[in-house]
Scaffold this motif. Structure first.
Motif, PDB file in Angstrom:
ATOM      1  N   GLY A 134       0.806  -1.213   0.000  1.00 16.42           N
ATOM      2  CA  GLY A 134       0.000   0.000   0.000  1.00 16.42           C
ATOM      3  C   GLY A 134       0.841   1.265   0.000  1.00 16.42           C
ATOM      4  O   GLY A 134       2.059   1.239   0.230  1.00 16.42           O
ATOM      5  N   ASP A 135       0.181   2.397  -0.267  1.00 13.99           N
ATOM      6  CA  ASP A 135       0.864   3.691  -0.198  1.00 13.99           C
ATOM      7  C   ASP A 135       1.428   3.915   1.201  1.00 13.99           C
ATOM      8  O   ASP A 135       0.845   3.493   2.209  1.00 13.99           O
ATOM      9  CB  ASP A 135      -0.107   4.822  -0.543  1.00 13.99           C
ATOM     10  CG  ASP A 135      -0.353   4.947  -2.031  1.00 13.99           C
ATOM     11  OD1 ASP A 135       0.280   4.195  -2.806  1.00 13.99           O
ATOM     12  OD2 ASP A 135      -1.189   5.783  -2.424  1.00 13.99           O
ATOM     13  N   ARG A 136       2.546   4.613   1.243  1.00 11.20           N
ATOM     14  CA  ARG A 136       3.253   4.849   2.512  1.00 11.20           C
ATOM     15  C   ARG A 136       2.823   6.189   3.107  1.00 11.20           C
ATOM     16  O   ARG A 136       2.983   7.229   2.470  1.00 11.20           O
ATOM     17  CB  ARG A 136       4.761   4.834   2.259  1.00 11.20           C
ATOM     18  CG  ARG A 136       5.273   3.509   1.692  1.00 11.20           C
ATOM     19  CD  ARG A 136       6.575   3.700   0.945  1.00 11.20           C
ATOM     20  NE  ARG A 136       6.390   4.577  -0.220  1.00 11.20           N
ATOM     21  CZ  ARG A 136       7.368   4.909  -1.048  1.00 11.20           C
ATOM     22  NH1 ARG A 136       8.592   4.464  -0.856  1.00 11.20           N
ATOM     23  NH2 ARG A 136       7.105   5.714  -2.086  1.00 11.20           N
ATOM     24  N   LEU A 137       2.288   6.153   4.313  1.00  6.96           N
ATOM     25  CA  LEU A 137       1.811   7.349   4.994  1.00  6.96           C
ATOM     26  C   LEU A 137       2.650   7.617   6.235  1.00  6.96           C
ATOM     27  O   LEU A 137       2.824   6.734   7.076  1.00  6.96           O
ATOM     28  CB  LEU A 137       0.338   7.185   5.406  1.00  6.96           C
ATOM     29  CG  LEU A 137      -0.237   8.252   6.344  1.00  6.96           C
ATOM     30  CD1 LEU A 137      -0.302   9.617   5.653  1.00  6.96           C
ATOM     31  CD2 LEU A 137      -1.619   7.844   6.849  1.00  6.96           C
ATOM     32  N   LEU A 138       3.152   8.839   6.350  1.00  5.12           N
ATOM     33  CA  LEU A 138       3.885   9.274   7.536  1.00  5.12           C
ATOM     34  C   LEU A 138       3.005  10.225   8.334  1.00  5.12           C
ATOM     35  O   LEU A 138       2.557  11.246   7.812  1.00  5.12           O
ATOM     36  CB  LEU A 138       5.181   9.979   7.135  1.00  5.12           C
ATOM     37  CG  LEU A 138       5.993  10.618   8.279  1.00  5.12           C
ATOM     38  CD1 LEU A 138       6.454   9.559   9.280  1.00  5.12           C
ATOM     39  CD2 LEU A 138       7.190  11.393   7.710  1.00  5.12           C
ATOM     40  N   ILE A 139       2.763   9.888   9.595  1.00  4.97           N
ATOM     41  CA  ILE A 139       2.022  10.774  10.504  1.00  4.97           C
ATOM     42  C   ILE A 139       2.994  11.264  11.567  1.00  4.97           C
ATOM     43  O   ILE A 139       3.601  10.470  12.284  1.00  4.97           O
ATOM     44  CB  ILE A 139       0.835  10.055  11.170  1.00  4.97           C
ATOM     45  CG1 ILE A 139      -0.126   9.502  10.111  1.00  4.97           C
ATOM     46  CG2 ILE A 139       0.091  11.008  12.109  1.00  4.97           C
ATOM     47  CD1 ILE A 139      -1.307   8.730  10.694  1.00  4.97           C
ATOM     48  N   VAL A 140       3.148  12.571  11.658  1.00  2.00           N
ATOM     49  CA  VAL A 140       4.063  13.208  12.610  1.00  2.00           C
ATOM     50  C   VAL A 140       3.241  14.111  13.520  1.00  2.00           C
ATOM     51  O   VAL A 140       2.381  14.857  13.049  1.00  2.00           O
ATOM     52  CB  VAL A 140       5.139  14.034  11.880  1.00  2.00           C
ATOM     53  CG1 VAL A 140       6.045  14.748  12.876  1.00  2.00           C
ATOM     54  CG2 VAL A 140       5.955  13.140  10.954  1.00  2.00           C
ATOM     55  N   TYR A 141       3.505  14.040  14.821  1.00  2.00           N
ATOM     56  CA  TYR A 141       2.698  14.829  15.752  1.00  2.00           C
ATOM     57  C   TYR A 141       3.557  15.356  16.891  1.00  2.00           C
ATOM     58  O   TYR A 141       4.645  14.842  17.185  1.00  2.00           O
ATOM     59  CB  TYR A 141       1.554  13.972  16.322  1.00  2.00           C
ATOM     60  CG  TYR A 141       2.034  12.906  17.277  1.00  2.00           C
ATOM     61  CD1 TYR A 141       2.153  13.168  18.640  1.00  2.00           C
ATOM     62  CD2 TYR A 141       2.410  11.648  16.827  1.00  2.00           C
ATOM     63  CE1 TYR A 141       2.622  12.200  19.517  1.00  2.00           C
ATOM     64  CE2 TYR A 141       2.871  10.680  17.679  1.00  2.00           C
ATOM     65  CZ  TYR A 141       2.978  10.962  19.031  1.00  2.00           C
ATOM     66  OH  TYR A 141       3.467  10.009  19.902  1.00  2.00           O
ATOM     67  N   GLY A 142       3.032  16.370  17.550  1.00  2.00           N
ATOM     68  CA  GLY A 142       3.602  16.869  18.796  1.00  2.00           C
ATOM     69  C   GLY A 142       2.518  16.864  19.854  1.00  2.00           C
ATOM     70  O   GLY A 142       1.406  17.347  19.611  1.00  2.00           O
ATOM     71  N   SER A 143       2.828  16.302  21.020  1.00  2.00           N
ATOM     72  CA  SER A 143       1.818  16.138  22.065  1.00  2.00           C
ATOM     73  C   SER A 143       2.449  16.423  23.415  1.00  2.00           C
ATOM     74  O   SER A 143       3.575  16.000  23.686  1.00  2.00           O
ATOM     75  CB  SER A 143       1.269  14.704  22.039  1.00  2.00           C
ATOM     76  OG  SER A 143       0.131  14.569  22.856  1.00  2.00           O
ATOM     77  N   MET A 144       1.747  17.152  24.261  1.00  2.00           N
ATOM     78  CA  MET A 144       2.267  17.458  25.592  1.00  2.00           C
ATOM     79  C   MET A 144       1.839  16.420  26.620  1.00  2.00           C
ATOM     80  O   MET A 144       2.637  15.982  27.450  1.00  2.00           O
ATOM     81  CB  MET A 144       1.794  18.847  26.024  1.00  2.00           C
ATOM     82  CG  MET A 144       2.388  19.972  25.208  1.00  2.00           C
ATOM     83  SD  MET A 144       1.936  21.615  25.844  1.00  2.00           S
ATOM     84  CE  MET A 144       0.166  21.611  25.563  1.00  2.00           C
ATOM     85  N   LEU A 145       0.582  16.023  26.589  1.00  2.00           N
ATOM     86  CA  LEU A 145       0.046  15.111  27.597  1.00  2.00           C
ATOM     87  C   LEU A 145      -0.591  13.864  26.982  1.00  2.00           C
ATOM     88  O   LEU A 145      -1.270  13.119  27.658  1.00  2.00           O
ATOM     89  CB  LEU A 145      -0.973  15.836  28.474  1.00  2.00           C
ATOM     90  CG  LEU A 145      -0.412  16.956  29.346  1.00  2.00           C
ATOM     91  CD1 LEU A 145      -1.532  17.768  29.970  1.00  2.00           C
ATOM     92  CD2 LEU A 145       0.487  16.390  30.429  1.00  2.00           C
ATOM     93  N   GLY A 146      -0.396  13.650  25.695  1.00  2.00           N
ATOM     94  CA  GLY A 146      -0.897  12.434  25.063  1.00  2.00           C
ATOM     95  C   GLY A 146      -2.168  12.591  24.272  1.00  2.00           C
ATOM     96  O   GLY A 146      -2.532  11.703  23.518  1.00  2.00           O
TER      97      GLY A 146
END
Length: 226
Positions: free
Chosen positions: A47-59
Motif C-alpha cells: 500500500g501507499d506509505r503514509l507518515l504521521i508526525v505529531y507533537g503532544s504534551m500530555l498524550g
C-alpha cells in the motif's frame, strides 16, 4: 575571609541555585500519560506509505494521531507514526499528516522545526495538517454541539502563525481543528497550580471526538492534494 573560601562559597551558591532551578523546571514538565503512543515504523506491504508526525504534551494529540493511523491502516495504507522529535524525513513516503497540540497559542516547537526542515518535500506530496487544543474544546462546548463558527475557526487559525512563518510553502494548506483533553491529575503540582494562569482557563476533561478525527482522516486520505 580568604580568597579561596570566598570562591568556594560563591560557586557553591551558584550550584545550589542551578539545582533549585532544575528542580523547578522538572516540576513544570507534565507527567507522561499512559496512552502516549509509541513510535511505529513503516509496515511492510504494497500500500501507499503514509507518515504521521505529531507533537503532544500530555498524550491527547498523540492519541488522536493514533486513531488516524488506525483509519489509514484499515484503508490499506502502510503507516509510520512518529513524534516530531523522532520523525524521519518524508522523502520515502507517499503522503504526510502533521499535527500538534497548542501551547501559548502556537504549535509546539519540535513540530514547527520538523515541518520547516522538510516543508519542500511535504509540499510535493499529498499532505494534511491538524491541531488539538482545549481552546477548541471550549468553543465547541459553548456551541452546544454545533460546529465552529467562522470567527472561531479564524481565531484557531492564528495558532498556525509560527508554523507558516517557518514553512511558508505550506501556508495554503487547510488545518483541521480538534478538541483536546486535560486532566489536572496528570500534571506536576507546580504546573497544576500555574496552568490556569498561563491558559486563562480552569477547564479540564476529555473532549476528544474520535468519530470526528477518524472522519477527517478518511476524507484527507481520499484527496490527491494537500
Amino acid at each position: 575571609m580568604d580568597h579561596r573560601k570566598r570562591k568556594f562559597l560563591k560557586y557553591g551558591a551558584y550550584s545550589a541555585a542551578a539545582a533549585a532551578l532544575a528542580g523547578v523546571g522538572w516540576q513544570f514538565r507534565p507527567t507522561l500519560p499512559n496512552d502516549a503512543p509509541a513510535d511505529i515504523a513503516l509496515a511492510d506491504g504494497q500500500g501507499d506509505r503514509l507518515l504521521i508526525v505529531y507533537g503532544s504534551m500530555l498524550g491527547s494529540t498523540g492519541g488522536q494521531a493514533a486513531w488516524m493511523a488506525e483509519v489509514a491502516r484499515t484503508a490499506g495504507f502502510r503507516v509510520a507514526l512518529f513524534s516530531a522529535e523522532n520523525a524521519p524525513a518524508p522523502d520515502g513516503f507517499d503522503r504526510v499528516m502533521v499535527g500538534s497540540a497548542i501551547r501559548a497559542a502556537a504549535w509546539l516547537e519540535p513540530v514547527v522545526n520538523w515541518t520547516a526542515a522538510h516543508a519542500e518535500a511535504i509540499a510535493t506530496r499529498p499532505h494534511s495538517l491538524f491541531q488539538c487544543s482545549m481552546t477548541c474544546a471550549g468553543m465547541l462546548l459553548g456551541n452546544q454541539g454545533g460546529p465552529l463558527t467562522t470567527d472561531q475557526s479564524a481565531q484557531l487559525q492564528r495558532d498556525t502563525d509560527s508554523l507558516f512563518a517557518a514553512a511558508p510553502v505550506l501556508a495554503q494548506t487547510d488545518v483541521a481543528f480538534f478538541p483536546g483533553r486535560l486532566d489536572f491529575d496528570r500534571l506536576t503540582p507546580v504546573l497544576r497550580v500555574g496552568y490556569p494562569f498561563v491558559a486563562g482557563s480552569v477547564m479540564q476533561g476529555d473532549f476528544r471526538d474520535r468519530e470526528a478525527a477518524e472522519s477527517w482522516a478518511r476524507s484527507s486520505l481520499s484527496k490527491d492534494t494537500g
